[in-house]
Design an enzyme around this catalytic site. Structure first.
Site, PDB file in Angstrom:
ATOM      1  N   SER B  21      16.556  -3.938 -13.022  1.00 47.00           N
ATOM      2  CA  SER B  21      17.345  -5.057 -12.505  1.00 47.00           C
ATOM      3  C   SER B  21      16.449  -6.198 -12.033  1.00 47.00           C
ATOM      4  CB  SER B  21      18.200  -4.563 -11.344  1.00 47.00           C
ATOM      5  OG  SER B  21      18.904  -5.636 -10.764  1.00 47.00           O
ATOM      6  N   ILE B  71      18.200 -12.653  -3.689  1.00 45.41           N
ATOM      7  CA  ILE B  71      19.293 -12.398  -4.631  1.00 45.41           C
ATOM      8  C   ILE B  71      20.134 -13.639  -4.791  1.00 45.41           C
ATOM      9  CG2 ILE B  71      21.172 -10.824  -5.228  1.00 45.41           C
ATOM     10  CD1 ILE B  71      19.815  -8.678  -3.718  1.00 45.41           C
ATOM     11  N   ASN B 124      22.028  -1.442  -5.317  1.00 41.74           N
ATOM     12  CA  ASN B 124      20.761  -1.922  -4.769  1.00 41.74           C
ATOM     13  C   ASN B 124      20.822  -1.795  -3.245  1.00 41.74           C
ATOM     14  OD1 ASN B 124      18.512  -3.221  -3.902  1.00 41.74           O
ATOM     15  ND2 ASN B 124      18.839  -5.092  -5.064  1.00 41.74           N
ATOM     16  N   CYS B 127      18.696  -3.687   0.163  1.00 42.74           N
ATOM     17  CA  CYS B 127      19.023  -4.900   0.913  1.00 42.74           C
ATOM     18  C   CYS B 127      19.329  -4.509   2.355  1.00 42.74           C
ATOM     19  CB  CYS B 127      20.207  -5.587   0.270  1.00 42.74           C
ATOM     20  SG  CYS B 127      21.539  -4.436  -0.002  1.00 42.74           S
ATOM     21  N   GLY B 214       4.820  -3.827 -10.772  1.00 39.75           N
ATOM     22  CA  GLY B 214       3.760  -3.809 -11.768  1.00 39.75           C
ATOM     23  C   GLY B 214       2.903  -2.562 -11.609  1.00 39.75           C
ATOM     24  N   GLY B 240       8.913   1.656 -12.099  1.00 42.91           N
ATOM     25  CA  GLY B 240       7.789   1.185 -11.298  1.00 42.91           C
ATOM     26  C   GLY B 240       6.516   1.153 -12.143  1.00 42.91           C
ATOM     27  N   GLY B 241       6.095  -0.026 -12.502  1.00 42.28           N
ATOM     28  CA  GLY B 241       4.804  -0.183 -13.170  1.00 42.28           C
ATOM     29  C   GLY B 241       4.723   0.288 -14.602  1.00 42.28           C
ATOM     30  N   GLY B 262      10.296  -3.100 -15.781  1.00 39.69           N
ATOM     31  CA  GLY B 262      10.505  -4.342 -15.055  1.00 39.69           C
ATOM     32  C   GLY B 262       9.463  -5.387 -15.399  1.00 39.69           C
ATOM     33  N   THR B 263       8.490  -5.526 -14.525  1.00 39.20           N
ATOM     34  CA  THR B 263       7.491  -6.580 -14.628  1.00 39.20           C
ATOM     35  C   THR B 263       6.798  -6.654 -15.981  1.00 39.20           C
ATOM     36  OG1 THR B 263       7.161  -6.200 -12.276  1.00 39.20           O
ATOM     37  CG2 THR B 263       5.536  -7.553 -13.372  1.00 39.20           C
TER      38      THR B 263
HETATM   39  C1  LIG Z   1      11.155 -10.784 -10.145  1.00 42.41           C
HETATM   40  C2  LIG Z   1      11.811  -9.502  -9.780  1.00 42.41           C
HETATM   41  C3  LIG Z   1      13.143  -9.479  -9.382  1.00 42.41           C
HETATM   42  C4  LIG Z   1      13.755  -8.285  -9.047  1.00 42.41           C
HETATM   43  N1  LIG Z   1      15.056  -8.278  -8.685  1.00 42.41           N
HETATM   44  C5  LIG Z   1      15.674  -7.110  -8.412  1.00 42.41           C
HETATM   45  C6  LIG Z   1      17.043  -7.053  -8.116  1.00 42.41           C
HETATM   46  O1  LIG Z   1      17.750  -8.080  -8.101  1.00 42.41           O
HETATM   47  N2  LIG Z   1      17.610  -5.846  -7.840  1.00 42.41           N
HETATM   48  C7  LIG Z   1      16.885  -4.686  -7.865  1.00 42.41           C
HETATM   49  O2  LIG Z   1      17.439  -3.620  -7.636  1.00 42.41           O
HETATM   50  N3  LIG Z   1      15.574  -4.703  -8.168  1.00 42.41           N
HETATM   51  C8  LIG Z   1      14.963  -5.885  -8.433  1.00 42.41           C
HETATM   52  N4  LIG Z   1      13.641  -5.884  -8.754  1.00 42.41           N
HETATM   53  C9  LIG Z   1      12.903  -4.626  -8.771  1.00 42.41           C
HETATM   54  C10 LIG Z   1      12.794  -4.077 -10.184  1.00 42.41           C
HETATM   55  O3  LIG Z   1      14.060  -3.766 -10.691  1.00 42.41           O
HETATM   56  C11 LIG Z   1      11.940  -2.817 -10.210  1.00 42.41           C
HETATM   57  O4  LIG Z   1      12.538  -1.844  -9.392  1.00 42.41           O
HETATM   58  C12 LIG Z   1      10.537  -3.054  -9.680  1.00 42.41           C
HETATM   59  O5  LIG Z   1      10.080  -4.306 -10.120  1.00 42.41           O
HETATM   60  C13 LIG Z   1       9.560  -1.965 -10.108  1.00 42.41           C
HETATM   61  O6  LIG Z   1       9.430  -1.889 -11.489  1.00 42.41           O
HETATM   62  P1  LIG Z   1       8.269  -2.653 -12.319  1.00 42.41           P
HETATM   63  O7  LIG Z   1       6.974  -2.299 -11.675  1.00 42.41           O
HETATM   64  O8  LIG Z   1       8.425  -2.128 -13.712  1.00 42.41           O
HETATM   65  O9  LIG Z   1       8.558  -4.117 -12.207  1.00 42.41           O
HETATM   66  C14 LIG Z   1      13.023  -7.082  -9.096  1.00 42.41           C
HETATM   67  C15 LIG Z   1      11.691  -7.104  -9.486  1.00 42.41           C
HETATM   68  C16 LIG Z   1      11.071  -8.293  -9.830  1.00 42.41           C
HETATM   69  C17 LIG Z   1       9.638  -8.263 -10.247  1.00 42.41           C
END
Ligand SMILES: Cc1cc2nc3c(=O)[nH]c(=O)nc-3n(C[C@H](O)[C@H](O)[C@H](O)COP(=O)(O)O)c2cc1C
Ligand SMILES: Cc1cc2nc3c(=O)[nH]c(=O)nc-3n(C[C@H](O)[C@H](O)[C@H](O)COP(=O)(O)OP(=O)(O)OC[C@H]3O[C@@H](n4cnc5c(N)ncnc54)[C@H](O)[C@@H]3O)c2cc1C
Ligand SMILES: Cc1cc2nc3c(=O)[nH]c(=O)nc-3n(C[C@H](O)[C@H](O)[C@H](O)COP(=O)(O)OP(=O)(O)OC[C@H]3O[C@@H](n4cnc5c(N)ncnc54)[C@H](O)[C@@H]3O)c2cc1C
Ligand SMILES: Cc1cc2nc3c(=O)[nH]c(=O)nc-3n(C[C@H](O)[C@H](O)[C@H](O)COP(=O)(O)O)c2cc1C
Ligand code: FES
Ligand code: FES
Lengths: 282, 311, 311, 282
Positions: B21, B71, B124, B127, B214, B240-241, B262-263
């Site tokens: 997300s 958000i 989520n 929050c 990341g 995560g990452g 995600g990232t």
């Molecule tokens: C720019 C950005 C916005 C995010 N927005 C949300 C969000 O609106 N809701 C949510 O549950 N997680 C949000 N996340 C968290 C990601 O869904 C994910 O849990 C987190 O980034 C870890 O995964 P990654 O390392 O692959 O990015 C956001 C992450 C990033 C980087």
């Protein structure tokens, strides 16, 4: 199994879809020269898919990992030039921090991963006959392809090129080659400040019949053009910068507030921009 | 070709790769065909409109990033009218992420978004819970249980609880979510972090603190995935990452039934289709005919210690 | 030359650079003159002998490391007889780190090690509290307060409480430590994490889980340092991922009065003397005449939000 | 202020202390060649401070960050040769994972940061007159300087060099140049297994009067030599490996259990080792 839909062969561009307009491609570096002590010109061999672009659009570049620099996020760079016939795409950039520092170490023959073209480019409206391009620093990179577009459309722009000192002026010949009338101003000569530029631009509006303003970056210059534009009823466009993560419109990192439909709204510089209407910038 | 499908409760995904997300939106369809994904997971929305946090909203730091996007939300109506229909053209389950400030609001909101076209709701709970000192729901088993219990009776849709790495009670929170009726867990959201520019002395995010995501987050969320997969019997979705196929395999081996990316999509927007392709190859190399055969196969050396001594 | 000295309660350190527990030992004297350091901080010891965890005890991961060394210990006697005298030849405060499994044991142990030559006791409360489900003391304000209160009456030496990033209640734990009589806080210990080898499907540490340290930890512990420095009035010592002078400056700017360098010493054993030299240069470049002038100067943009919204 | 004690000038080695025996230095790469498809020989220009070393000691190398590999921890490598007169230090290594993969990209003229010399080297006791060196793979790197030490001490060792296949045999000429009698065994020839080596070594004990065993790495070979040694009352030494973090003795990552003073104790391979008595290895 429908997963096979995007289980693409190694050789094919990854996950290619028939409707893709944004591409992630590895481009071979054709040349990479210092333009002056701060700026480098990077010329890539690029496939036709990414060369369907417009002045003002940008690419998101994956800077390499080096021993000195380990940038993580991509870096946005305006298109400095694109040439379908030569399959060339180039960027003019200033070496600033980790990302551009790492990029600067790339050698011809190596590859750079780019994503693009991205964002909304400039729109040169038919009724604009005598555009003014006001560029400083990296703004030159952004406005150069617009000058070329003017040439293609048979418009003769006036280009004010600004820099810290005369040695740092760039691309003036390029602008001239596109038929632009070039005026240079520099800090060392003391004629690049708002106090000097305001009368200069006012004068050009009167003497050259300037009817559109194009600029980028600096909020001082934008503010000045907004004021002059408001006084004379002259519109125009501005290319803006903002810190970005995705560059595509997914993350909402790059928002800035704009005046639209009578209220202030946050718009994404990477998606609704980077080019915006001169008067909507807040 | 191996069987990449995986079941998250009642939902069958064609493969275990889906976006996280907040790192995914309709625009990605301009890069690749979104049909290939295991699920579509949208950015968290709130019921009312919100602007999000001040800029700068992101910064990069040691091979990872921080974000304090907040958000920003156009509200429930705009989402149902404009976003849900966009995804209807795909044969991919649509998972929508929602947030609210109280358990009751969460429940009302869940009801409102349980519309045609939505396959599951991701909660989520990172929050702030305004009824609990502003601590996020996901910090405490009690608050997490509450919110999920109330949502459970408000919607028939599968509920995925997205946990936070900021709590010291991951296992208890996971168990509370399961007990309250969650259909799956997502491990995890970002970790609260901060960056300062030593040159200017200024914080590097407009919101002062932000979430770490990341590669730097992976060792933490992989650990949470392992802990949760052992502690609950509902499916766990790792997050995560994740950037490479090795990352995907590690999460699956640790016990995740699917993963969220995600990232990495910011770094390479074609990451997800590449991972799907690479997963197929990796299973083949290992002589496995399905993703299922890999899930939860982690081998531990020596005896697991009851009281982890790690420092 | 700038005034690099800093005060941690009653102790004056000649500079704010000291090693982190478990990443420093007498052997480092073969690399550089240990006299230059702000303090000497020894590896955590327990009262009795212990073997530590099974190997492999370390692995590297995305520009960081995990360790599950555990606390191998030769016991209190051997430490007092052999280690304390080694450091007596330096004009540098000796801080010894201790651990125990109950608050009472901590207190008895603190009394036992309050010997000549010891300048302060660092309390490693990241170890499991066997009276509280095996949760580390540092996870909860109550347990942290307890242990420090009991130690406070058992020794006249300054007590430094080393916090854990694994808790969801950092601020509350910090405040409990202060209220119970801690003289300083160290933020922080390693973060619980895990690594799996995707090729072999095995966990990469003998102890399954381990502590994350190195640059990947910095955004998390820097955030804790900032939070704690605002929440308490005793000195906070930053720790986590420090490798460069910029890292040191960031912690000082965030509010730390000194910093501990851990994993970086493994990557470059000359890190600490280099940081001392670079700190002097950095202060000069900024026109500052003392470290004090930099501490806590962080500038925040916009309004601080009460309820941090970061995800 | 006493902090000035180690506020050293930029040019001086950092934090140098008069008693330092372990140094962190940047060494220029003199040459870097492939020895065969898997092993590379890295020759560094090294200052005298780090050349005061012994066979069996090792250095801890800071592998570079490259676009493909970003190793974090240092990598331990045995000294393959050191030469005070030529100011040379060299390592023979196998390209395995991220660290050695990154090292392999280093080019002559570039620099490598090394920490050392570290650990306890081999002790060639005066009463040992006819040592057997049993080396396989990277073990050759570790035993090569010992062969040279034998030559210096006027002892003529027998060296069994083992490898997967004849092409992968290395340094046999080097061992011969130090006066060693070299016997090669390989997997492809089927004479490198314990079943073949045991009678070979037993035979050498009888025919050559072998009175000390030296080996490294492989626990199978160690076990075999322990058994043969026990039967004939022959001692010796073994260089061991273990995953390391600090390499200096601070972190206790690298422990292994040993038989000492009648009980099993954990010793640090980086500090009490990497060379241990043959019979104390558990
Ligand atoms: C720019 C950005 C916005 C995010 N927005 C949300 C969000 O609106 N809701 C949510 O549950 N997680 C949000 N996340 C968290 C990601 O869904 C994910 O849990 C987190 O980034 C870890 O995964 P990654 O390392 O692959 O990015 C956001 C992450 C990033 C980087
Ligand atoms: C649409 C767009 C087009 C651009 N075109 C050009 C161009 O043609 N030539 C050129 O030299 N520069 C251009 N820039 C600015 C360029 O992106 C930054 O100079 C570059 O990102 C700096 O990266 P760094 O790692 O060298 O610097 P650092 O300061 O180390 O960067 C740290 C972080 O801040 C971000 N950042 C820093 N400055 C900017 C900035 N001005 N805009 C956005 N993000 C920034 C970086 O992307 C990175 O994430 C453009 C920016 C945008 C948004
Ligand atoms: C005292 C000592 C001397 C050595 N001498 C040599 C030598 O002369 N030539 C040579 O080729 N190799 C030698 N080795 C082994 C060498 O250190 C490893 O091959 C190397 O660390 C592998 O790193 P990598 O990143 O390429 O592999 P990876 O497998 O990616 O390494 C991952 C991690 O495991 C560690 N690791 C992996 N294998 C070993 C190992 N065998 N021993 C210790 N740590 C390991 C690495 O250091 C790293 O931290 C020696 C090891 C020790 C302990
Ligand atoms: C190998 C290793 C051993 C450690 N042992 C201890 C210890 O015994 N006691 C303790 O309080 N912290 C211990 N730590 C944690 C460090 O003191 C420090 O808090 C942590 O590593 C974060 O700092 P860094 O990122 O600079 O390493 C250890 C860390 C490492 C890497
Ligand atoms: S950079 Fe992600 S939305 Fe603009
Ligand atoms: S590697 Fe740190 S003690 Fe041996």
């Amino acid at each position: 199994m429908s997963a096979s839909l995007c289980v693409v062969p190694d050789s094919a561009p990854l996950g290619a879809s028939p409707h893709a307009s944004i591409h992630e491609v590895e481009c071979r570096i054709k040349s990479h020269e210092w333009v002056n002590g701060q700026y480098r010109l990077l010329v890539l061999a690029a496939p036709p898919s990414v060369l369907d672009c417009e002045p003002g659009q940008f690419f998101h570049l994956l800077c390499p990992q080096t021993d000195r620099f380990q940038p993580y996020l991509r870096r946005p760079m305006s298109i400095y030039s694109y040439d379908r016939s030569k399959s060339e795409l180039s960027f003019l950039y200033k070496v600033a921090g980790a990302g551009t520092g790492a990029m600067a170490e790339l050698r011809p023959g190596e590859f750079l991963n780019v994503v693009g073209p991205l964002g909304q480019g400039f729109e040169m409206r038919p009724e604009w006959r005598r555009p003014l391009l006001l560029a400083r620093g990296v703004g030159l990179a952004t406005l150069a392809p617009l000058a070329r577009e003017c040439a293609r459309l048979g418009k003769r722009p006036v280009a004010i090129c600004s820099a810290r000192s005369p040695e740092l002026l760039m691309s003036t010949d390029l602008f001239r080659s596109f038929g632009a009338e070039v005026i240079t101003v520099t800090d060392t000569e003391g004629n690049s400040g708002i106090e000097s530029l305001t009368p200069l631009v006012e004068g050009l509006v009167r003497s050259r019949g300037i009817d559109a303003f194009f600029t980028c970056g600096s909020s001082r210059l934008v503010r000045m053009l907004q004021e002059i534009g408001a006084r004379h009823g002259i519109g125009g466009q501005v290319a803006l910068e903002q810190h970005m993560a995705c560059g595509i419109g997914m993350c909402q990192a790059c928002v800035r507030p704009f005046q639209r439909d009578g209220g202030a709204v946050n718009l994404r510089v990477c998606r609704e921009g980077p080019v915006f209407g001169l008067q909507e910038v807040l | 070709m191996a069987d990449l499908s995986t079941k998250i409760g009642a939902l069958t995904l064609k493969n275990p790769i889906m976006p996280a997300s907040g790192t995914f939106s309709e625009e990605l369809a301009e890069v690749f065909d979104l049909e290939c994904l295991g699920a579509h997971v949208t950015k968290t929305i709130t019921r009312g409109k919100r602007a999000g946090n001040p800029v700068p909203r992101v910064c990069e730091i040691n091979g990872a990033m921080l974000n304090s996007i907040g958000i920003p939300s156009k509200g429930a109506r705009a989402f149902i009218d404009n976003v849900v229909p966009f995804y209807a053209s795909y044969d991919v389950p649509l998972v929508i992420s929602i947030s609210a400030n109280t358990a009751d609001e969460f429940a009302r909101f869940a009801e409102e978004v349980s519309v045609r076209g939505v396959a599951a709701i991701e909660i989520n709970i990172s929050c702030p819970n305004i009824e609990d000192d502003g601590k996020a729901f996901a910090m405490r088993p009690g608050a997490t249980g509450d919110v999920i219990r109330k949502m459970r009776s408000a919607t028939p849709l599968p509920l995925w609880a997205k946990l936070s790495p900021n709590t010291g009670e991951v296992v208890e929170v996971a168990q509370a979510a399961e007990a309250a009726g969650a259909d799956a867990l997502v491990t995890a959201n970002t970790m609260l972090a901060m960056a300062i520019d030593s040159r200017t002395g200024r914080v590097r995010l407009g919101n002062i603190m932000g979430g770490l995501s990341g590669p730097a987050l992976k060792p933490i969320t992989l650990r949470m995935t392992y802990q949760c997969a052992r502690a609950v019997s509902i499916p766990v979705i790792g997050c995560g990452g994740i950037a490479t196929i090795d990352d995907v395999l590690e999460y699956l081996i640790a016990g995740a039934r699917a993963v969220q990316v995600g990232t990495a999509t910011f770094i390479s927007p074609t990451t997800m289709p590449r991972l799907i392709r690479d997963l197929d190859k990796a299973l083949e190399e290992r002589g496995l005919s399905s993703v299922d055969a890999l899930i939860g196969t982690v081998a531990v050396t020596g005896e697991a210690l009851t009281l982890a001594e790690y420092a």
